[in-house]
Design a protein around this motif. Structure first.
Motif, PDB file in Angstrom:
ATOM      1  N   GLN A  43       0.807  -1.211   0.000  1.00 33.17           N
ATOM      2  CA  GLN A  43       0.000   0.000   0.000  1.00 33.17           C
ATOM      3  C   GLN A  43       0.843   1.266   0.000  1.00 33.17           C
ATOM      4  O   GLN A  43       0.384   2.310  -0.454  1.00 33.17           O
ATOM      5  N   SER A 132      -3.966  10.489  -3.798  1.00 37.32           N
ATOM      6  CA  SER A 132      -4.241   9.174  -3.222  1.00 37.32           C
ATOM      7  C   SER A 132      -4.001   9.244  -1.731  1.00 37.32           C
ATOM      8  O   SER A 132      -3.433  10.219  -1.212  1.00 37.32           O
ATOM      9  N   THR A 134      -4.138   6.707   2.264  1.00 38.06           N
ATOM     10  CA  THR A 134      -4.310   5.448   2.978  1.00 38.06           C
ATOM     11  C   THR A 134      -5.009   5.713   4.295  1.00 38.06           C
ATOM     12  O   THR A 134      -4.916   6.806   4.866  1.00 38.06           O
ATOM     13  N   TRP A 155      -2.351  11.318   3.063  1.00 33.27           N
ATOM     14  CA  TRP A 155      -2.872  11.791   1.776  1.00 33.27           C
ATOM     15  C   TRP A 155      -1.737  12.449   1.006  1.00 33.27           C
ATOM     16  O   TRP A 155      -0.870  13.111   1.586  1.00 33.27           O
ATOM     17  N   GLY A 621      -6.776  -3.008  -2.676  1.00 33.49           N
ATOM     18  CA  GLY A 621      -6.689  -1.810  -1.851  1.00 33.49           C
ATOM     19  C   GLY A 621      -7.205  -1.967  -0.442  1.00 33.49           C
ATOM     20  O   GLY A 621      -7.199  -0.999   0.328  1.00 33.49           O
ATOM     21  N   LEU A 622      -7.646  -3.159  -0.059  1.00 39.00           N
ATOM     22  CA  LEU A 622      -8.157  -3.380   1.295  1.00 39.00           C
ATOM     23  C   LEU A 622      -7.518  -4.633   1.874  1.00 39.00           C
ATOM     24  O   LEU A 622      -7.666  -5.728   1.324  1.00 39.00           O
ATOM     25  N   SER A 672      -6.615   0.447   4.153  1.00 39.06           N
ATOM     26  CA  SER A 672      -7.266   0.685   2.881  1.00 39.06           C
ATOM     27  C   SER A 672      -6.566   1.811   2.144  1.00 39.06           C
ATOM     28  O   SER A 672      -6.023   2.736   2.765  1.00 39.06           O
ATOM     29  N   THR A 673      -6.553   1.741   0.821  1.00 40.85           N
ATOM     30  CA  THR A 673      -6.034   2.832  -0.008  1.00 40.85           C
ATOM     31  C   THR A 673      -7.198   3.464  -0.757  1.00 40.85           C
ATOM     32  O   THR A 673      -8.210   2.822  -1.045  1.00 40.85           O
ATOM     33  N   PHE A 674      -7.043   4.751  -1.056  1.00 38.51           N
ATOM     34  CA  PHE A 674      -8.097   5.444  -1.808  1.00 38.51           C
ATOM     35  C   PHE A 674      -7.470   6.484  -2.732  1.00 38.51           C
ATOM     36  O   PHE A 674      -6.316   6.815  -2.605  1.00 38.51           O
TER      37      PHE A 674
END
Length: 674
Positions: A43, A132, A134, A155, A621-622, A672-674
Motif C-alpha cells: 500500500q 491518493s 491510505t 494523503w 486496496g483493502l 485501505s487505499t483510496f
C-alpha cells in the motif's frame, strides 16, 4: 595513536587524489523494480522497503543538528527534510503505486547524506499529479481486559502546482501487562520477603504533519511542519509478605509517567545547474518534556515512606545548513556548512516522606546552551574498474555553557576523517573496508542531577563532561544470489576515548567519562529464499554480536559499558501462500542490559519473544492483518544487588529479584487505499 595517524594520513592522501561524493547512475548494488513487490499487494513505500532483501531500515539518530541525524533512506536521491517526522511516518505517506523502483546504494557513494550507514535505499518515484491516500485502523488487547485503538490517515496530492502530502495519527497503543514475583534476600542469601507483582504499561500518541513542495523563483522548495504529543505511563503494584509468614506487612506502588510535546518547521531550497546542486536547509524544533517517577512503601494507612522525582524541561533547536554537490563521470564531491544553536531549561525536584513525615524538598534549576558549527567534505572517485574510493573530512567546534549551579562553559573542537574503499568482486559480490573517526554528542540531560527512586541511587551534576570519540574499522562483505537471496557480514573493531558512563563525582557518583574502552564483533544480515521447502517463502536473519570492555572507575575491574544495548537478533519467516494470503512469524533475542553504580549492580533480562501474523487481501486496496505478540509470554526479569560499600569490593547487603512474564497481546489492523 597509530590508528589516528592511519586515518588522518589515508584520508589526506585520498583527498589529494580526488575531488568528489554522490551516487552515479549505474552504481546501485541491487535494483528492485515495482514488479518485484507485486505479490505482497503493498500500500505504501514502507511496505515495499520491508520486502527488500538484505536491508534493514535505520531511523535517523536523535542528535542535535541535521547532518549527523540522517537515516539510511533517500527519496529521489535526497534525504527527507525533517528530523521530527520519522522515516516510517514519511514512507507511509508515499503510495506504493508511485514507486518506480528501489535502488540499494553503497553508503560511501551516497556521501554526507548516508548518515554513516553502509547501505542506503533510494526510493525512485514517478511524477504524478493524481491524489491518493491510505487509512489504517488498529486495535489491540492484552490479557487483563485492556484494549487500545489507533488510526492513521495519509494523503498525497497537488494544489495549484504544488505537491502536498499530509498525515495524522493518534490513539492508544503499546499495551503491556507484566505479572510475576518479587523476592528480597539478605546478603547471606536468606529470604526476607516475597510477593506477587503486577505491572501495567500503555502509551498515547497524537501526531500530524504536512509537507508542500514546488518551484518558487526557480528554486525547488520544500516546506514541512509537524506537531506531536507522546505520553507513556507505567503503574506497578507489589504485595510483599515476610519470609515464612502469611501476613502482608507491606505494599509497594511504583509509577512512571513521561510526556513529550514537540513541534517542528523546516524549509529546504535547492537549485541544480549543469553538474552542480546547491541546497539550503533551515529548521526549528521545540520540545517540552515532563518526566516523573514515584515509589510508595505502605505498611498501614498511616505508616508509609514515599519518594517522588519530577523533571520538567524545555528545549529549542535552530539549524542552518548549506551544502554543495558536484558530479562528473568519475568524480563527485560534497561540501556542507552547518550552524546549530540549542538551549535547554530544566527544573527538577525530589521529595521524600519517611514514616509519614515529609522531608524538605530538594530542587534544582539548570540551563544548558550550545552553539555548534561544522564543516564537512566528502570526495568519491569511481574511475577504476570495480573500485570506489571515498575520502571525507569533517570539522566541528562547539561551546556548551551552563548556568547555576555549575556556572561554567566548555569549548570542544574535533576533526573527523573517513576513508572507504569498495570492490565489486563480481556483479553479485562486494567487499568494502572503511576507517572512520566519529564524535558523539553530550546529552544535555547528563548535566542535570537525577534521583532514581526505583533503586534509591542518584547522580550528581558534572561540568567536566567530554564528548566521546570512536575510531571504527569495518570490513564488510555482501553476497547476493538469485532474485532475493543476500548475505551481509560486517566485522567491526572500535576504540573509544572519553566514553560517557557513570563515574565517581565528588563523594558520590555522576555521569562522566571513562578514558579508554574497546569493542570488536560483527553485524550480520541474511535473506534466504526457501522455495525448495515452501514455494514463496523466505527466511531473514538480522543480528549483531560485540565483545566490549571498559575498566570500572569504582573498583578497577573490567566490565561492559553502562546500559550498553546491542541490536536484537531476529529470525523471521515470511510465506506468500497466494496473491491474497501471506503469513509469517519471528523469533527475537534481546541481549541483557546492565547498570553499574558505586554500590549497586542492576541487570535486565528480556528473554526471547515469538510473534506470528497473517495478512489477507479482502479486495484490491483493502487488507486485513492480525498478529499475536509474545506467544507464551516473554520473560522480563530484573536483578538488583546492593553492596555495603564499593561494588564487588564490599559485601553484598541485599539482593532484589523480579521475575516477570509479559502477557501475550493480540493486534488487528484494517488498511485501505483510496
Amino acid at each position: 595513536m597509530r590508528s589516528s595517524l592511519f586515518i588522518y594520513g589515508a584520508c589526506f592522501a585520498a583527498a589529494l587524489l580526488s575531488t568528489g561524493a554522490v551516487a552515479q547512475e549505474g552504481q546501485a548494488r541491487a535494483t528492485f523494480p515495482a514488479s518485484f513487490f507485486s505479490d505482497a499487494n503493498p500500500q505504501n513505500a514502507l511496505d515495499l522497503l520491508e520486502r527488500v532483501p538484505g536491508f534493514t531500515l535505520v531511523e535517523g539518530s536523535e542528535v542535535r543538528g541535521f547532518g549527523d541525524a540522517a537515516g539510511n533512506v533517500l527519496v529521489n536521491g535526497v534525504r527527507p527534510p525533517s528530523k521530527d517526522v520519522s522515516l516510517v511516518e514519511y514512507l507511509e505517506r508515499i503510495p506504493a503505486a508511485s514507486v518506480v523502483r528501489i535502488d540499494l546504494l553503497d553508503g560511501a557513494v551516497v556521501g554526507l547524506d548516508a548518515g554513516g550507514s553502509l547501505l542506503v535505499a533510494n526510493i525512485v518515484l514517478a511524477a504524478s499529479d493524481s491524489s491518493s491516500g491510505t487509512l489504517r485502523i488498529n486495535g489491540e488487547g492484552v490479557g487483563d481486559g485492556r484494549v487500545g485503538g489507533s488510526a492513521t490517515a495519509t494523503w498525497q496530492g497537488s494544489f495549484r502546482g504544488a505537491s502536498l502530502s499530509a498525515s495524522v495519527q493518534g490513539g492508544r497503543s503499546g499495551l503491556e501487562l507484566l505479572e510475576g514475583q518479587e523476592m528480597l534476600f539478605s546478603g547471606d542469601g536468606s529470604l526476607i520477603e516475597e510477593g506477587p507483582l503486577r505491572d501495567r504499561r500503555a502509551e498515547d500518541t497524537f501526531a500530524s504533519s504536512l509537507l508542500a513542495s514546488g518551484r518558487i523563483l526557480g528554486l525547488d522548495t520544500i516546506l514541512s511542519g509537524s506537531i506531536r504529543t507522546y505520553a507513556w505511563g507505567r503503574f506497578s503494584e507489589n504485595h510483599l509478605v515476610a519470609g515464612g509468614l502469611l501476613t502482608r506487612p507491606r505494599t509497594d506502588v511504583e509509577a512512571q509517567n513521561y510526556d513529550r510535546r514537540a513541534s517542528e518547521v523546516s524549509l529546504q531550497l535547492s537549485k541544480a545547474f549543469d553538474r552542480h546542486e546547491i541546497r539550503f536547509n533551515a529548521l526549528r524544533n521545540t520540545s517540552d518534556v515532563s518526566d516523573s517517577s514515584s515509589i510508595e512503601i505502605r505498611r498501614t494507612a498511616s505508616d508509609f515512606d514515599s519518594s517522588l522525582f519530577i523533571s520538567d524541561s524545555d528545549q529549542t533547536e535552530d539549524i542552518l545548513r548549506l551544502s554543495w554537490e558536484f558530479k562528473s563521470n568519475d568524480w563527485s564531491t560534497q561540501f556542507a556548512l552547518e550552524s546549530v544553536r540549542t538551549s535547554l531549561s530544566a527544573e527538577s525536584a525530589f521529595r521524600r516522606t519517611l514514616s509519614s513525615i515529609s522531608q524538605p524538598v530538594e530542587s534544582e534549576f539548570t540551563q544548558v546552551g550550545e552553539v555548534r558549527g561544522s564543516a564537512a567534505f566528502s570526495a568519491t572517485y569511481s574511475g577504476l574498474p570495480a573500485f570506489i574510493i571515498v575520502a571525507g573530512l569533517a570539522s566541528e567546534r562547539s561551546r556548551i555553557s551552563l548556568t547555576s549551579p555549575l556556572n561554567s562553559s566548555n569549548t570542544y573542537q574535533f576533526l573527523k576523517p573517513r576513508l572507504s574503499i569498495s570492490w565489486a568482486a563480481s556483479s553479485k559480490m562486494t567487499l568494502s573496508l572503511s576507517a572512520e573517526r566519529s564524535v558523539g554528542q553530550l546529552d544535555f540531560s547528563d548535566f542535570v542531577g537525577a534521583q532514581q527512586v526505583g533503586d534509591g541511587s542518584s547522580t550528581q551534576t558534572n561540568a567536566d563532561l567530554q564528548p566521546p570519540q570512536t575510531d571504527a574499522f569495518r570490513l564488510a562483505v555482501e553476497r547476493r544470489w538469485g532474485e532475493s537471496g543476500s548475505l551481509g557480514l560486517t566485522l567491526v573493531r572500535e576504540q573509544w576515548k572519553n566514553l560517557v558512563d557513570v563515574v565517581p563525582v565528588d563523594l558520590g557518583q555522576g555521569v562522566g567519562n571513562i578514558p579508554e574502552a574497546e569493542s570488536y564483533g560483527f553485524d550480520i544480515e541474511v535473506t534466504w529464499p526457501v522455495d525448495f521447502v515452501l514455494p514463496g517463502a523466505e527466511l531473514k536473519l538480522a543480528g549483531a554480536w560485540r565483545d566490549t570492555s571498559v575498566r570500572d572507575p569504582f573498583n578497577g575491574r573490567s566490565r561492559p559499558p553502562q546500559m550498553l544495548e546491542h541490536d536484537r537478533t531476529t529470525l523471521s519467516l515470511r510465506h506468500v501462500l497466494s496473491s491474497r494470503l501471506t503469513y509469517g512469524g519471528s523469533y527475537t533475542y534481546t541481549p541483557p542490559r546492565r547498570i553499574f553504580r558505586r554500590d549497586q549492580f542492576i541487570e535486565f533480562l528480556e528473554g526471547e519473544s515469538m510473534n506470528v501474523y497473517g495478512e489477507l487481501t479482502l479486495r484490491e486496496g483493502l487488507k486485513l492483518r492480525a498478529e499475536i505478540n509474545n506467544i507464551g509470554g516473554q520473560d522480563l526479569d530484573r536483578s538488583l544487588i546492593r553492596y555495603a560499600g564499593t561494588r564487588e569490593l564490599a559485601d553484598v547487603s541485599s539482593v532484589e529479584i523480579r521475575e516477570r512474564i509479559g502477557r501475550s497481546s493480540l493486534a488487528i489492523q484494517l488498511a485501505s487505499t483510496f
